[in-house]
Scaffold this motif. Structure first.
Motif, PDB file in Angstrom:
ATOM      1  N   SER A   1       0.442  -1.291  -0.231  1.00 22.39           N
ATOM      2  CA  SER A   1      -0.193  -0.102  -0.024  1.00 22.39           C
ATOM      3  C   SER A   1       0.720   1.741   0.207  1.00 22.39           C
ATOM      4  CB  SER A   1      -1.188   0.483   1.248  1.00 22.39           C
ATOM      5  OG  SER A   1       0.072   0.296   2.369  1.00 22.39           O
ATOM      6  N   ASP A   2       0.343   2.373  -0.217  1.00 21.20           N
ATOM      7  CA  ASP A   2       0.637   3.964  -0.294  1.00 21.20           C
ATOM      8  C   ASP A   2       1.510   3.860   0.809  1.00 21.20           C
ATOM      9  OD1 ASP A   2       1.285   6.279  -1.158  1.00 21.20           O
ATOM     10  OD2 ASP A   2       0.131   7.241   0.182  1.00 21.20           O
TER      11      ASP A   2
ATOM     12  N   ARG B   1       5.149   5.030   1.848  1.00 20.16           N
ATOM     13  CA  ARG B   1       5.661   6.024   2.669  1.00 20.16           C
ATOM     14  C   ARG B   1       6.205   5.435   4.245  1.00 20.16           C
ATOM     15  NH1 ARG B   1       3.906  10.634   1.807  1.00 20.16           N
ATOM     16  NH2 ARG B   1       2.157  11.184  -0.026  1.00 20.16           N
ATOM     17  N   ARG B   2       6.086   4.695   4.794  1.00 22.14           N
ATOM     18  CA  ARG B   2       6.661   4.107   5.913  1.00 22.14           C
ATOM     19  C   ARG B   2       8.074   3.880   5.889  1.00 22.14           C
ATOM     20  NH1 ARG B   2       7.436  -0.739   9.359  1.00 22.14           N
ATOM     21  NH2 ARG B   2       6.426  -2.125   8.005  1.00 22.14           N
TER      22      ARG B   2
ATOM     23  N   GLU C   1       3.148  11.423  -5.878  1.00 21.21           N
ATOM     24  CA  GLU C   1       3.063  12.006  -5.214  1.00 21.21           C
ATOM     25  C   GLU C   1       4.077  12.627  -3.097  1.00 21.21           C
ATOM     26  OE1 GLU C   1       1.949  15.940  -3.575  1.00 21.21           O
ATOM     27  OE2 GLU C   1       0.707  14.563  -5.365  1.00 21.21           O
ATOM     28  N   LEU C   2       4.877  10.769  -3.554  1.00 24.28           N
ATOM     29  CA  LEU C   2       5.218  10.968  -2.947  1.00 24.28           C
ATOM     30  C   LEU C   2       6.776  11.610  -3.247  1.00 24.28           C
ATOM     31  CD1 LEU C   2       6.868   9.868   0.061  1.00 24.28           C
ATOM     32  CD2 LEU C   2       7.324   7.703  -0.922  1.00 24.28           C
ATOM     33  N   ALA C   3       6.974  11.382  -4.360  1.00 20.16           N
ATOM     34  CA  ALA C   3       8.120  11.887  -5.609  1.00 20.16           C
ATOM     35  C   ALA C   3       8.146  13.589  -5.203  1.00 20.16           C
ATOM     36  CB  ALA C   3       8.394  11.042  -6.338  1.00 20.16           C
ATOM     37  N   ARG C   4       6.556  13.887  -5.548  1.00 26.66           N
ATOM     38  CA  ARG C   4       6.736  15.406  -5.851  1.00 26.66           C
ATOM     39  C   ARG C   4       6.703  15.628  -3.898  1.00 26.66           C
ATOM     40  NH1 ARG C   4       1.773  16.473  -8.108  1.00 26.66           N
ATOM     41  NH2 ARG C   4       1.908  17.548  -9.678  1.00 26.66           N
TER      42      ARG C   4
END
Length: 362
Positions: free
Chosen positions: A166-167, A171-172, A203-206
């Motif tokens: 999962s997203d 992120r974790r 979005e994480l890369a942004r």
């Protein structure tokens, strides 16, 4: 004495694509390379053909038209995108730009084989973190990375298992890694995933300067033969990739086909709809034959075979090939008892199940 390559180069085992021929079979069913069962967008094919009139011209070295089309359709910034000759080239460029001999590279246990090639080409050390139920284990990745991993490769969803995390888990993972570690999210199959907890990582890369996402036109867009991919990340990473790529690394027909393909959302939806229907059907039908099938969100299924003589994965592969059904052995991934089968057209999928039924019942 002949000219010797750099130490370690001759240890590399070249990547072996999925087979395309079955001896003695004139028109085999190829389900070995995770290609789009529906082909490519008719609009992409038309754009590719129209570009033939300009083959004497160099392409735009920056693939500006394509980057702008990707940015428009994906809601991104064109200046944060770089295009390449498939996402494979972009993965290799990341290795060329960021890895030194002796650096540590981390992947999950059944990660895509190109990650190993990237590490070996740079003289880096590859560490594989164990998976759980053929799925990336974030805690294992974190432990393997420690405080000195230079790159962590995360295929999400993963090939050849078809599973994803999962997203929140991605992120974790990123939060637990040192800022000196580059997280590379390889989201080649992202467009097939419809689960609400999934994200391709854009979005994480942004948000961060230590994440880059790679994507491909080979799967949902059906442009495997055009060799086209793209990466998205912080400008600092994209600038580096522009510096190490070739000046005309994306050819003109690929730029034109990709620009048309990324805008054909109807074709993408039809491809994803087809896959959703048939990947579930294949899992149900093959499971009914007594074979374990790993749950997949991609356009393929991983089929597990017993070690019983006459019923092994190698036996199945040989039998199916003799029937003109070509699927993919995954022994190089450390899965000697499994085969990977691409979702094909309806008739091809039925032929595959019939072939497996004959093999299991024989």
């Amino acid at each position: 004495m002949g000219i010797e390559p750099r130490a370690g180069i001759l240890d590399i085992r070249p990547y072996k694509p999925g087979a395309a021929e079955a001896p003695g079979i004139a028109d085999p069913v190829k389900l070995s390379s995770n290609e789009n069962a529906l082909g490519c967008s008719p609009k992409a094919a038309a754009a590719f053909e129209a570009s033939a009139k300009r083959l004497h011209l160099y392409p735009d070295g920056g693939a500006t038209k394509l980057r702008e089309a990707i940015a428009r359709e994906e809601g991104l910034e064109a200046e944060n995108i770089v295009c390449g000759c498939g996402s494979d080239e972009l993965l290799q460029l990341l290795g060329r730009a960021y890895l030194d001999p002796g650096d540590k590279v981390v992947q999950s246990q059944y990660g895509f084989l190109v990650y190993r090639l990237v590490a070996m080409q740079s003289g880096a050390e590859l560490v594989s973190a164990p998976e759980r139920n053929y799925t990336t284990d974030v805690d294992a990745l974190i432990e393997a990375a420690g405080d000195d991993a230079k790159i962590v490769f995360l295929a999400n969803p993963n090939n050849p298992t078809g599973t994803y995390i999962s997203d929140a888990e991605v992120r974790r993972l990123r939060d637990a890694l040192p800022s000196s570690t580059l997280l590379v999210v390889d989201a080649a199959y992202a467009e097939f995933v419809r689960n609400a907890d999934y994200s391709a990582g854009l979005e994480l890369a942004r948000e961060r300067d230590d994440v880059v996402v790679t994507r491909t036109f080979s799967k949902i867009h059906g442009l495997a033969g055009a060799r086209l991919g793209w990466a998205y990340g912080n400008k600092s990473i994209i600038d580096v990739l522009h510096r190490v790529r070739g000046p005309f690394n994306v050819n003109l027909p690929a730029i034109e086909a990709g620009t048309a393909a990324i805008a054909d959302r109807d074709f993408m939806k039809r491809s994803a709809d087809h896959n959703e229907e048939w990947v579930a059907w294949l899992r149900q039908q093959i499971g009914g034959l007594g074979l374990e099938v790993t749950p997949s969100v991609c356009n393929f299924v991983l089929i597990h075979f017993p070690e019983t003589p006459g019923r092994t994965a190698r036996d199945a592969d040989a039998f199916l090939t003799s029937k003109g059904l070509i699927i993919r052995p995954v022994e190089p991934y450390g899965l000697p008892n499994a085969l990977r089968a691409t979702v094909g057209k309806a008739a091809e999928n039925r032929r595959l199940v019939d072939g497996l039924a004959e093999f299991m019942g024989g």
